[in-house]
Design a protein around this motif. Structure first.
Motif, PDB file in Angstrom:
ATOM      1  N   GLY A 115       0.806  -1.217   0.000  1.00  0.00           N
ATOM      2  CA  GLY A 115       0.000   0.000   0.000  1.00  0.00           C
ATOM      3  C   GLY A 115       0.832   1.256   0.000  1.00  0.00           C
ATOM      4  O   GLY A 115       0.664   2.130   0.859  1.00  0.00           O
ATOM      5  N   ASP A 116       1.752   1.386  -0.963  1.00  0.00           N
ATOM      6  CA  ASP A 116       2.576   2.587  -1.132  1.00  0.00           C
ATOM      7  C   ASP A 116       3.553   2.812   0.020  1.00  0.00           C
ATOM      8  O   ASP A 116       3.916   3.957   0.307  1.00  0.00           O
ATOM      9  N   HIS A 117       3.981   1.740   0.689  1.00  0.00           N
ATOM     10  CA  HIS A 117       4.994   1.872   1.732  1.00  0.00           C
ATOM     11  C   HIS A 117       6.396   1.544   1.219  1.00  0.00           C
ATOM     12  O   HIS A 117       7.385   2.032   1.750  1.00  0.00           O
ATOM     13  N   ILE A 118       6.479   0.710   0.193  1.00  0.00           N
ATOM     14  CA  ILE A 118       7.773   0.396  -0.400  1.00  0.00           C
ATOM     15  C   ILE A 118       8.156   1.523  -1.362  1.00  0.00           C
ATOM     16  O   ILE A 118       7.296   2.146  -1.983  1.00  0.00           O
ATOM     17  N   GLY A 119       9.424   1.810  -1.469  1.00  0.00           N
ATOM     18  CA  GLY A 119       9.878   2.850  -2.381  1.00  0.00           C
ATOM     19  C   GLY A 119       9.987   2.351  -3.818  1.00  0.00           C
ATOM     20  O   GLY A 119      10.049   1.146  -4.080  1.00  0.00           O
ATOM     21  N   ARG A 120       9.992   3.289  -4.751  1.00  0.00           N
ATOM     22  CA  ARG A 120      10.111   2.953  -6.168  1.00  0.00           C
ATOM     23  C   ARG A 120      11.351   2.108  -6.438  1.00  0.00           C
ATOM     24  O   ARG A 120      11.301   1.091  -7.132  1.00  0.00           O
ATOM     25  N   ASP A 121      12.471   2.524  -5.890  1.00  0.00           N
ATOM     26  CA  ASP A 121      13.727   1.845  -6.202  1.00  0.00           C
ATOM     27  C   ASP A 121      13.703   0.391  -5.754  1.00  0.00           C
ATOM     28  O   ASP A 121      14.150  -0.495  -6.489  1.00  0.00           O
ATOM     29  N   ALA A 122      13.188   0.127  -4.556  1.00  0.00           N
ATOM     30  CA  ALA A 122      13.157  -1.246  -4.055  1.00  0.00           C
ATOM     31  C   ALA A 122      12.211  -2.108  -4.883  1.00  0.00           C
ATOM     32  O   ALA A 122      12.522  -3.266  -5.202  1.00  0.00           O
ATOM     33  N   ALA A 123      11.057  -1.567  -5.246  1.00  0.00           N
ATOM     34  CA  ALA A 123      10.093  -2.337  -6.030  1.00  0.00           C
ATOM     35  C   ALA A 123      10.633  -2.650  -7.414  1.00  0.00           C
ATOM     36  O   ALA A 123      10.499  -3.775  -7.919  1.00  0.00           O
ATOM     37  N   LEU A 124      11.270  -1.661  -8.031  1.00  0.00           N
ATOM     38  CA  LEU A 124      11.772  -1.880  -9.381  1.00  0.00           C
ATOM     39  C   LEU A 124      13.029  -2.725  -9.390  1.00  0.00           C
ATOM     40  O   LEU A 124      13.299  -3.435 -10.362  1.00  0.00           O
ATOM     41  N   ALA A 125      13.794  -2.688  -8.308  1.00  0.00           N
ATOM     42  CA  ALA A 125      14.954  -3.583  -8.219  1.00  0.00           C
ATOM     43  C   ALA A 125      14.489  -5.033  -8.215  1.00  0.00           C
ATOM     44  O   ALA A 125      15.107  -5.901  -8.847  1.00  0.00           O
ATOM     45  N   ALA A 126      13.395  -5.316  -7.518  1.00  0.00           N
ATOM     46  CA  ALA A 126      12.844  -6.673  -7.514  1.00  0.00           C
ATOM     47  C   ALA A 126      12.373  -7.066  -8.911  1.00  0.00           C
ATOM     48  O   ALA A 126      12.628  -8.188  -9.371  1.00  0.00           O
ATOM     49  N   VAL A 149      10.613 -15.809 -19.796  1.00  0.00           N
ATOM     50  CA  VAL A 149       9.273 -15.395 -20.202  1.00  0.00           C
ATOM     51  C   VAL A 149       9.059 -13.910 -19.892  1.00  0.00           C
ATOM     52  O   VAL A 149       9.800 -13.317 -19.097  1.00  0.00           O
ATOM     53  N   PRO A 150       8.058 -13.290 -20.513  1.00  0.00           N
ATOM     54  CA  PRO A 150       7.766 -11.880 -20.210  1.00  0.00           C
ATOM     55  C   PRO A 150       7.392 -11.679 -18.742  1.00  0.00           C
ATOM     56  O   PRO A 150       6.794 -12.563 -18.112  1.00  0.00           O
ATOM     57  N   VAL A 151       7.729 -10.503 -18.226  1.00  0.00           N
ATOM     58  CA  VAL A 151       7.441 -10.148 -16.839  1.00  0.00           C
ATOM     59  C   VAL A 151       6.612  -8.872 -16.801  1.00  0.00           C
ATOM     60  O   VAL A 151       6.933  -7.893 -17.503  1.00  0.00           O
ATOM     61  N   THR A 152       5.571  -8.876 -16.000  1.00  0.00           N
ATOM     62  CA  THR A 152       4.788  -7.665 -15.757  1.00  0.00           C
ATOM     63  C   THR A 152       4.911  -7.288 -14.285  1.00  0.00           C
ATOM     64  O   THR A 152       4.893  -8.159 -13.417  1.00  0.00           O
ATOM     65  N   ALA A 153       5.069  -6.002 -14.020  1.00  0.00           N
ATOM     66  CA  ALA A 153       5.356  -5.518 -12.667  1.00  0.00           C
ATOM     67  C   ALA A 153       4.151  -4.798 -12.078  1.00  0.00           C
ATOM     68  O   ALA A 153       3.551  -3.929 -12.723  1.00  0.00           O
ATOM     69  N   ASP A 154       3.823  -5.162 -10.846  1.00  0.00           N
ATOM     70  CA  ASP A 154       2.794  -4.451 -10.089  1.00  0.00           C
ATOM     71  C   ASP A 154       3.455  -3.222  -9.464  1.00  0.00           C
ATOM     72  O   ASP A 154       4.311  -3.348  -8.597  1.00  0.00           O
ATOM     73  N   ILE A 155       3.060  -2.034  -9.919  1.00  0.00           N
ATOM     74  CA  ILE A 155       3.685  -0.802  -9.415  1.00  0.00           C
ATOM     75  C   ILE A 155       2.742  -0.031  -8.489  1.00  0.00           C
ATOM     76  O   ILE A 155       2.831   1.198  -8.381  1.00  0.00           O
ATOM     77  N   GLU A 156       1.851  -0.754  -7.833  1.00  0.00           N
ATOM     78  CA  GLU A 156       0.893  -0.137  -6.903  1.00  0.00           C
ATOM     79  C   GLU A 156       0.196   1.034  -7.589  1.00  0.00           C
ATOM     80  O   GLU A 156      -0.366   0.866  -8.655  1.00  0.00           O
ATOM     81  N   SER A 157       0.245   2.235  -7.032  1.00  0.00           N
ATOM     82  CA  SER A 157      -0.434   3.363  -7.677  1.00  0.00           C
ATOM     83  C   SER A 157       0.524   4.218  -8.502  1.00  0.00           C
ATOM     84  O   SER A 157       0.157   5.307  -8.946  1.00  0.00           O
ATOM     85  N   GLY A 158       1.730   3.731  -8.707  1.00  0.00           N
ATOM     86  CA  GLY A 158       2.653   4.427  -9.599  1.00  0.00           C
ATOM     87  C   GLY A 158       3.837   5.074  -8.917  1.00  0.00           C
ATOM     88  O   GLY A 158       4.678   5.674  -9.577  1.00  0.00           O
ATOM     89  N   PHE A 159       3.896   5.008  -7.578  1.00  0.00           N
ATOM     90  CA  PHE A 159       5.025   5.550  -6.813  1.00  0.00           C
ATOM     91  C   PHE A 159       5.232   7.039  -7.044  1.00  0.00           C
ATOM     92  O   PHE A 159       6.282   7.483  -7.504  1.00  0.00           O
ATOM     93  N   GLY A 160       4.229   7.817  -6.702  1.00  0.00           N
ATOM     94  CA  GLY A 160       4.373   9.259  -6.793  1.00  0.00           C
ATOM     95  C   GLY A 160       3.037   9.959  -6.789  1.00  0.00           C
ATOM     96  O   GLY A 160       1.995   9.372  -7.126  1.00  0.00           O
ATOM     97  N   ALA A 161       3.062  11.235  -6.432  1.00  0.00           N
ATOM     98  CA  ALA A 161       1.829  12.002  -6.300  1.00  0.00           C
ATOM     99  C   ALA A 161       1.300  12.526  -7.629  1.00  0.00           C
ATOM    100  O   ALA A 161       0.114  12.806  -7.763  1.00  0.00           O
TER     101      ALA A 161
END
Length: 284
Positions: free
Chosen positions: A59-70, A80-92
């Motif tokens: 719920g927007d507690h992880i930072g962009r960098d940590a999520a995208l590093a994963a 195979v192709p990968v799709t990333a869950d970016i929550e609400s987009g990491f930013g206002a």
């Protein structure tokens, strides 16, 4: 050599109403490789699983960098192709969402989930016009990056129990139309599995429909017959894995026995999975 564009085209082609893409969501390299080895044509991350694995709440507690590093590690570790869950987009702002999408493409992923939950109230949604602006920014960023990214727009009225029950379907349909007009490729409606509502969503949404499934939900064949194009397990696989940790620990401390881990992957099996190739970023 398979390029990112090749994977993006393949991933897009897997969204077929009536022949749904089934996704057992992963949160790290071992889980992604196990999903791939089971025969998955694509791997999706779970934002909750990724967040929990680094010690923070979903719920927007992880930072962009940590999520995208994963996401980058996972994309580098599977074919195979990968799709990333970016929550609400990491930013206002929409510009923040655009930055995140550019980083997703750079990480080697070919899809994103963007949710419309309100950042200040997890039981509410962003205004539809505001969310459409964010999706539009994601679409432009993806196109500018040349990644042909699949944008899956999530509408959370059912999952969050927003408003009156009778208003949730029309609200979701209005939002779906706005999100598609803004550039979404697909629509994700978690929190609803009853066939009548799923059928109504399929008939009224002019894009592939993604449903969140799990125990108690109709099976994939039933959802396929309704016209669903994508079925996700979300954070449930992560939760099941952590349930084994809890059961085995309680058994060990309460009775001193080990039956909870009778059915487990061996050290050799998991280690061999990691030895297949190093999880380094792709050169695509």
């Amino acid at each position: 050599m398979t390029t990112l564009q090749d994977k993006a085209r393949l991933f897009r082609s897997l969204h077929r109403p009536g022949r749904p893409l089934a996704l057992a969501n992963a949160w790290d390299v071992p889980s992604a490789r196990l999903v791939e080895a089971a025969g998955a044509p694509a791997v999706a991350t779970t934002s909750a699983g990724v967040a929990w694995s680094v010690g923070v709440a979903d719920g927007d507690h992880i930072g962009r960098d940590a999520a995208l590093a994963a996401a980058e590690r996972i994309a580098a570790a599977v074919d195979v192709p990968v799709t990333a869950d970016i929550e609400s987009g990491f930013g206002a702002t929409p510009d923040d969402v655009a930055r995140t999408v550019r980083d997703v493409v750079a990480a080697g992923a070919v899809g994103v989930n963007i949710e419309d939950v309100h950042p200040a109230d997890p039981s509410a949604q962003r205004p539809a016009e505001q969310q459409a602006e964010r999706i539009s920014a994601a679409r432009r960023a993806a196109d500018d990056a040349g990644g042909a990214l699949y944008v899956n727009a999530r509408a959370d009225a059912f999952l969050r129990s927003v408003g009156e029950p009778g208003d949730r379907l029309p609200d979701t349909l209005e939002r779906a139309a706005a999100y598609i007009a803004a550039g979404a490729d697909g629509v994700f409606v978690p929190g609803v599995t009853d066939p009548d509502t799923v059928g109504a969503l399929v008939r009224s949404i002019d894009a592939p429909l993604n449903i969140l499934a799990g125990p108690g939900a109709p099976d994939v064949a039933t959802l396929a017959a309704l016209g669903v194009a994508r079925v996700s397990l979300g954070s449930a696989v992560t939760g099941a894995a952590y349930a084994v940790v809890r059961r085995s620990a309680r058994e060990l401390f309460d009775t001193g026995t080990y039956t909870s881990i009778d059915d487990h992957l061996s050290y050799g099996e998991l280690n061999a999975l990691m030895l297949e190739r190093p999880a380094t970023p792709p050169n695509a």
